[in-house]
Design a protein around this motif. Structure first.
Motif, PDB file in Angstrom:
ATOM      1  N   LEU A  37       5.002   0.601  -4.095  1.00 46.56           N
ATOM      2  CA  LEU A  37       4.552   1.244  -2.863  1.00 46.56           C
ATOM      3  C   LEU A  37       3.529   2.327  -3.173  1.00 46.56           C
ATOM      4  N   ALA A  38       3.786   3.104  -4.225  1.00 48.88           N
ATOM      5  CA  ALA A  38       2.851   4.159  -4.609  1.00 48.88           C
ATOM      6  C   ALA A  38       1.484   3.577  -4.964  1.00 48.88           C
ATOM      7  N   GLU A  39       1.483   2.472  -5.705  1.00 52.52           N
ATOM      8  CA  GLU A  39       0.220   1.841  -6.093  1.00 52.52           C
ATOM      9  C   GLU A  39      -0.508   1.284  -4.873  1.00 52.52           C
ATOM     10  N   LEU A  40       0.241   0.651  -3.957  1.00 47.31           N
ATOM     11  CA  LEU A  40      -0.369   0.117  -2.739  1.00 47.31           C
ATOM     12  C   LEU A  40      -1.039   1.224  -1.938  1.00 47.31           C
ATOM     13  N   LEU A  41      -0.321   2.323  -1.731  1.00 46.56           N
ATOM     14  CA  LEU A  41      -0.871   3.426  -0.945  1.00 46.56           C
ATOM     15  C   LEU A  41      -2.067   4.069  -1.643  1.00 46.56           C
ATOM     16  N   SER A  42      -1.939   4.290  -2.943  1.00 45.29           N
ATOM     17  CA  SER A  42      -3.020   4.929  -3.688  1.00 45.29           C
ATOM     18  C   SER A  42      -4.288   4.081  -3.662  1.00 45.29           C
TER      19      SER A  42
END
Length: 253
Positions: A37-42
């Motif tokens: 999720l962090a990678e998707l948002l970033s």
């Protein structure tokens, strides 16, 4: 990445959806315990014109906010140490950036009291990237989405209130299950856009269910939303072979 997409049409003619909201280099802190999720948002935010930093815990995020000035924080409420953000445990910070909460609908009852006007907003999970970008832009613009009535979504006499996860058609309350509410919300946010069964399944359940399960869900929702209510027009429609869409049929174009 292009920010303009062609939406599945109602009448068979190509149609463009509005361009996705974009940033202007603002620094956003992403707080998410799930690395995917962090990678998707970033990745999404950087492609949209923002600078990002990432934290996997609430404690680390508070330390970063205390040391650096961020324009906005995107906080997944499933972060392991969410308790660090409770009012009694939050430290005094030199700068309090606005916060966008990513939360499951059934968790909103405990988050809503924390939504200060103009300081916090939320998006229910599973979320659409376009909605996240739009909410971020509103918060950074200084608009006050938390003011009374700001959490309601409307289409004609159909109203959804995300603060309590309830819907009504005119004066008639709709007794919806969580899956029915998520489906209705997805259709409303994408009014006049045909959504395929795969798109619906992934939004409602997080994966693609069989066609029969989706047809039954749509059928139950349609009975509740479009039940005779004094001549009110039907809002949920089938585009055979393509999917479903919400809107008044006489306004489809």
């Amino acid at each position: 990445m292009s920010t303009r997409q062609t939406a599945p049409p109602v009448d068979g003619a190509p149609r463009e959806t509005p361009a996705l909201a974009r940033g202007a280099g603002q620094h956003v802190l992403i707080v998410a315990g799930d690395p995917d999720l962090a990678e998707l948002l970033s990745t999404t935010l950087e492609l949209a014109g923002y600078r990002t930093s990432v934290s996997g815990t609430g404690g680390d995020a508070l330390e970063l906010v205390a040391r650096r000035r961020f324009d906005l924080v995107v906080l997944d409420t499933d972060v392991p140490d969410m308790a660090n953000f409770s009012p009694e445990r939050r430290p005094t910070l030199p700068h309090r950036p606005p916060v966008l909460l990513l939360s499951a609908c059934d968790s909103l009852h405990r988050l809503v009291p924390e939504l200060g006007p103009g300081e916090r907003d939320y998006v229910t999970k599973p979320f659409r990237v376009a909605e996240v970008l739009a909410r971020i832009q509103v918060l950074l613009r200084g608009t006050r989405p938390g003011r009374p009535g700001g959490s309601a979504l409307h289409y004609g006499d159909l109203v959804l209130d995300d603060t309590v996860c309830r819907a009504r058609r005119g004066t008639r309350a709709l007794d919806l299950t969580p899956a029915e509410y998520r489906l209705l919300r997805h259709l409303l946010v994408n009014a006049h856009r045909v959504l395929s069964k795969e798109q619906i399944g992934r939004y409602v359940w997080g994966d693609h269910r069989g066609d029969n399960a989706i047809e039954q869900l749509v059928s139950r929702l349609r009975r509740k939303v479009d039940r005779d209510g004094g001549g009110a027009p039907a809002l949920i429609h089938t585009r055979r072979g393509f999917g479903y869409w919400l809107g008044r049929s006489d306004t489809a174009s």
